[in-house]
Motif scaffolding. Sequence first.
Motif, PDB file in Angstrom:
ATOM      1  N   GLU A   1       0.670  -1.067   0.037  1.00 46.57           N
ATOM      2  CA  GLU A   1       0.015  -0.137   0.071  1.00 46.57           C
ATOM      3  C   GLU A   1       0.814   1.380  -0.085  1.00 46.57           C
ATOM      4  O   GLU A   1       0.652   2.229  -0.687  1.00 46.57           O
ATOM      5  N   GLU A   2       1.849   1.233   0.717  1.00 48.81           N
ATOM      6  CA  GLU A   2       2.732   2.256   0.762  1.00 48.81           C
ATOM      7  C   GLU A   2       3.545   2.530  -0.433  1.00 48.81           C
ATOM      8  O   GLU A   2       3.793   3.716  -0.765  1.00 48.81           O
ATOM      9  N   ALA A   3       4.062   1.572  -1.146  1.00 53.18           N
ATOM     10  CA  ALA A   3       4.774   1.614  -2.301  1.00 53.18           C
ATOM     11  C   ALA A   3       4.001   1.947  -3.472  1.00 53.18           C
ATOM     12  O   ALA A   3       4.325   2.942  -4.120  1.00 53.18           O
ATOM     13  N   GLN A   4       2.628   1.688  -3.306  1.00 50.53           N
ATOM     14  CA  GLN A   4       1.796   2.038  -4.486  1.00 50.53           C
ATOM     15  C   GLN A   4       1.232   3.628  -4.262  1.00 50.53           C
ATOM     16  O   GLN A   4       1.416   4.427  -5.015  1.00 50.53           O
ATOM     17  N   ARG A   5       1.265   4.020  -2.857  1.00 53.42           N
ATOM     18  CA  ARG A   5       0.777   5.508  -2.705  1.00 53.42           C
ATOM     19  C   ARG A   5       1.841   6.502  -3.085  1.00 53.42           C
ATOM     20  O   ARG A   5       1.877   7.459  -3.601  1.00 53.42           O
ATOM     21  N   PHE A   6       3.286   5.896  -2.806  1.00 53.91           N
ATOM     22  CA  PHE A   6       4.546   6.497  -3.178  1.00 53.91           C
ATOM     23  C   PHE A   6       4.536   6.657  -4.615  1.00 53.91           C
ATOM     24  O   PHE A   6       5.022   7.827  -4.976  1.00 53.91           O
ATOM     25  N   ALA A   7       4.564   5.761  -5.373  1.00 56.04           N
ATOM     26  CA  ALA A   7       4.502   5.664  -6.952  1.00 56.04           C
ATOM     27  C   ALA A   7       3.439   6.507  -7.583  1.00 56.04           C
ATOM     28  O   ALA A   7       3.702   7.412  -8.449  1.00 56.04           O
TER      29      ALA A   7
ATOM     30  N   TYR B   1       0.315  12.650   0.424  1.00 58.61           N
ATOM     31  CA  TYR B   1       0.602  11.258  -0.111  1.00 58.61           C
ATOM     32  C   TYR B   1      -0.866  10.549  -0.356  1.00 58.61           C
ATOM     33  O   TYR B   1      -1.024   9.693  -1.244  1.00 58.61           O
ATOM     34  N   ARG B   2      -1.752  10.677   0.612  1.00 65.95           N
ATOM     35  CA  ARG B   2      -2.899   9.884   0.358  1.00 65.95           C
ATOM     36  C   ARG B   2      -3.940  10.623  -0.593  1.00 65.95           C
ATOM     37  O   ARG B   2      -4.589   9.959  -1.211  1.00 65.95           O
ATOM     38  N   ALA B   3      -3.418  11.857  -0.980  1.00 69.96           N
ATOM     39  CA  ALA B   3      -4.280  12.430  -1.894  1.00 69.96           C
ATOM     40  C   ALA B   3      -3.742  12.193  -3.489  1.00 69.96           C
ATOM     41  O   ALA B   3      -4.418  12.401  -4.343  1.00 69.96           O
ATOM     42  N   ALA B   4      -2.581  11.551  -3.513  1.00 66.77           N
ATOM     43  CA  ALA B   4      -1.963  11.241  -4.635  1.00 66.77           C
ATOM     44  C   ALA B   4      -2.404  10.401  -5.770  1.00 66.77           C
ATOM     45  O   ALA B   4      -2.451  10.514  -6.744  1.00 66.77           O
ATOM     46  N   ARG B   5      -3.526   9.570  -5.008  1.00 68.85           N
ATOM     47  CA  ARG B   5      -4.096   8.394  -5.956  1.00 68.85           C
ATOM     48  C   ARG B   5      -4.979   8.870  -7.049  1.00 68.85           C
ATOM     49  O   ARG B   5      -4.848   8.516  -8.234  1.00 68.85           O
ATOM     50  N   ALA B   6      -6.035   9.812  -6.480  1.00 76.93           N
ATOM     51  CA  ALA B   6      -6.674  10.296  -7.541  1.00 76.93           C
ATOM     52  C   ALA B   6      -5.957  10.960  -8.686  1.00 76.93           C
ATOM     53  O   ALA B   6      -6.260  10.874  -9.880  1.00 76.93           O
ATOM     54  N   GLN B   7      -4.892  11.900  -8.209  1.00 69.65           N
ATOM     55  CA  GLN B   7      -4.583  12.483  -9.379  1.00 69.65           C
ATOM     56  C   GLN B   7      -3.350  11.786 -10.256  1.00 69.65           C
ATOM     57  O   GLN B   7      -3.542  11.820 -11.488  1.00 69.65           O
ATOM     58  N   ALA B   8      -2.977  10.764  -9.800  1.00 68.13           N
ATOM     59  CA  ALA B   8      -2.288   9.603 -10.589  1.00 68.13           C
ATOM     60  C   ALA B   8      -2.966   8.902 -11.599  1.00 68.13           C
ATOM     61  O   ALA B   8      -2.826   8.664 -12.751  1.00 68.13           O
ATOM     62  N   GLU B   9      -4.166   8.597 -11.091  1.00 65.66           N
ATOM     63  CA  GLU B   9      -5.115   8.094 -11.969  1.00 65.66           C
ATOM     64  C   GLU B   9      -5.826   8.739 -13.170  1.00 65.66           C
ATOM     65  O   GLU B   9      -5.763   8.282 -14.143  1.00 65.66           O
ATOM     66  N   THR B  10      -5.895  10.090 -12.613  1.00 63.89           N
ATOM     67  CA  THR B  10      -6.072  11.004 -13.765  1.00 63.89           C
ATOM     68  C   THR B  10      -5.145  10.985 -15.083  1.00 63.89           C
ATOM     69  O   THR B  10      -5.343  10.948 -16.205  1.00 63.89           O
TER      70      THR B  10
END
Length: 318
Positions: A11-17, A65-74
């Motif tokens: 989970e942390e690795a994916q969040r950081f990526a 870092y927690r907010a990065a998922r949505a931006q990365a998916e976009t």
Amino acid sequence: MRQIGVLAKSEEAQRFADYLVGLGMEAHAEPDGESWAVWVRDEESVPQAREELGKFRLDPSDSRYRAARAQAETKRRAEAEKRQQAARNTVSMRGRWNRGFLQRAPLTAALIGLCAVIFVASDFGAQPLKNEVMRALQFVDPVHLTEIPAGEWDTPSARLTDIRNGQVWRFLSPIFLHLDIMHLAFNMFWLYQLGDQIESRRGTWRMAGLVLLIALPSVALQSLVPIAWGGSPLGGGMSGVVYGLLGFVWMRSYFDPQSGMAVRRDIVIIMLIWMVLGFSGVLETFDLHIANWAHGIGLLAGAICGALPALWQSPSKA
């Protein structure tokens, strides 16, 4: 790809990526034994990515870092759509180039055919005073040479005699006249090379508009400039249009390398040198009479048409 480090939890690795993707780096996480490795594609991004990894390890739960998922998916969706569009464009262009020349560039083929037919009909460009085709298609009927006093012939008013009488096609028709077989062969070779590129990618109607935007000013200027400055209302040829198409492809390849159009730099240099030699008068010493003004204004018109879309889209500076 370069591995920049490992993290214990997936989970942390994916969040950081995802966070790295948000920063503009192409990154992903994958299993590495009992840990998870983080990879980045661009070698130049490695130092920054490692620095960010050090910050991440200090506080993996930080809100950024927690907010990065949505931006990365976009960003990933946008990149995927871009790749799909590029693939569709590649398939489209492959399909076009699998077609024959007549199918992918019908206007260019028609122009070449028309020039060849008119060359034969004009008695191979000879005797402009006697051949009806030559008389009908030049900027002005050369028979007027015998009707207008010599002192008045070298004026715009005299040269516009036929056009003022409604024969407006003479603004365009000289491009179809060629004075010898080498003149025809040279122009048709470059019309094929450049016209095929442009029409197969930009379409027939845009090619037609481009030819008109180049031909009309090049014919008019060459025909109205005084003889002492190198102008003449007699003669013809597609070379002004060829120089314009060269200018268009040259500028498009410079401002939009993804356009698929290109012309070798040495060809551009040779054509520019030829034009300079024409304006300098050197070629006339070899009894070569060149439509220098048609070449110059044709090149300028084509270059403007090629560069203007890119310049128009460029953001303005305050």
